[in-house]
Design an enzyme around this catalytic site. Sequence first.
Site, short mmCIF file in Angstrom:
data_model
loop_
_atom_site.label_atom_id
_atom_site.label_comp_id
_atom_site.label_asym_id
_atom_site.label_seq_id
_atom_site.Cartn_x
_atom_site.Cartn_y
_atom_site.Cartn_z
CB ALA A 104 -0.88 -0.02 1.24
N GLY A 137 0.73 -5.11 0.51
CA GLY A 137 -0.40 -5.17 -0.42
C GLY A 137 0.00 -5.72 -1.78
CD GLU A 182 1.48 -5.85 5.33
OE1 GLU A 182 2.29 -6.75 5.65
OE2 GLU A 182 0.78 -5.89 4.30
CD GLU A 230 -2.31 -7.74 2.13
OE1 GLU A 230 -2.15 -6.55 1.77
OE2 GLU A 230 -2.79 -8.05 3.22
#
Length: 258
Positions: free
Chosen positions: A66, A109, A132, A112
């Site tokens: 992210a 992310g 994270e 992911e």
Amino acid sequence: MTEANLLLEQQKDAVLTLQLNRPEAHNALNTQLLINLAQRLRQADADHHIKAVVITGNLKSFAAGADIKEMAQQNAITLHQDARVRAWSDISAFSKPMLAAVNGFCLGGGCELAMCADYIIAGNNAKFGQPEIKLGIIPGAGGTQRLVRYVGQARAMQMVLTGNIINADQAESYGLVTQICEPQQTLIEAQAQAAKIAAHAPLAVRMAKDCVKRANDLQLSQGLTFERRSYCLVSASDDRNEGINAFLEKRKPNYTGN
Ligand code: CAA
């Protein structure tokens, strides 16, 4: 970088390649990029000319997670109401085959996103991780759930709790990637496999994907029932007759998607 340039695309026959394009930020997935990706996948799902998708980045990064600069501006309430939630849901609901061609960093992310694909082909320079925890947060787009299903609980726990990054060889031995290539070959290989899949009967391909995905969610007896019913439904298709007749007549099948 304009909004449109965040996601580049190229279509060859029935295979659509979507390239994340924020090289200045290791392809960090800001909201606009995720929205563009989700929108394009929704369109591709409805477009019968597209039969498979490859998602990729560049040689240095698939995506480094992210966008942390954007995250810094958000709080729990804005995160919960964020357009990203819908975008992630649409990306993971894509019903046609989707392969990830991963080179370089595939973190947070990014990892992911790669795990939303049906399988991952990686360059030998690929680096996977859910870092994270080092930011005082946890994965928020499937990292604690899909990673367990790919690599098992102990390895997922180790990756999520330490934030350690694993290399392509480890990722392959963990079962996170199906194949390792020279970085220049990663996309070419993924596109070749996507083209091979795209040549099969479209309904059978989608049903097969749906059945395999449900194996994670259903008990075995439920999964077997679902598979059997899907099998019967596929058997009602014109393409099933075409596939069998083509075999018997020793010719290539000509599928219509019906
Ligand atoms: N978000 C925003 N910008 C990022 C970024 C990210 N995730 N990753 C890299 N960048 C930016 C850097 O800030 C830098 O920009 P500036 O030049 O403007 O400072 C630029 O990309 C180049 O990055 P580096 O100088 O750090 O490059 P490097 O080669 O030394 O290191 C890296 C590369 C290891 C990927 C490192 O950038 C890094 O650790 N990035 C963060 C990885 C991370 O923590 N990801 C998880 C994010 S949280 C998340 O994803 C939550 C979720 O699932 C919902």
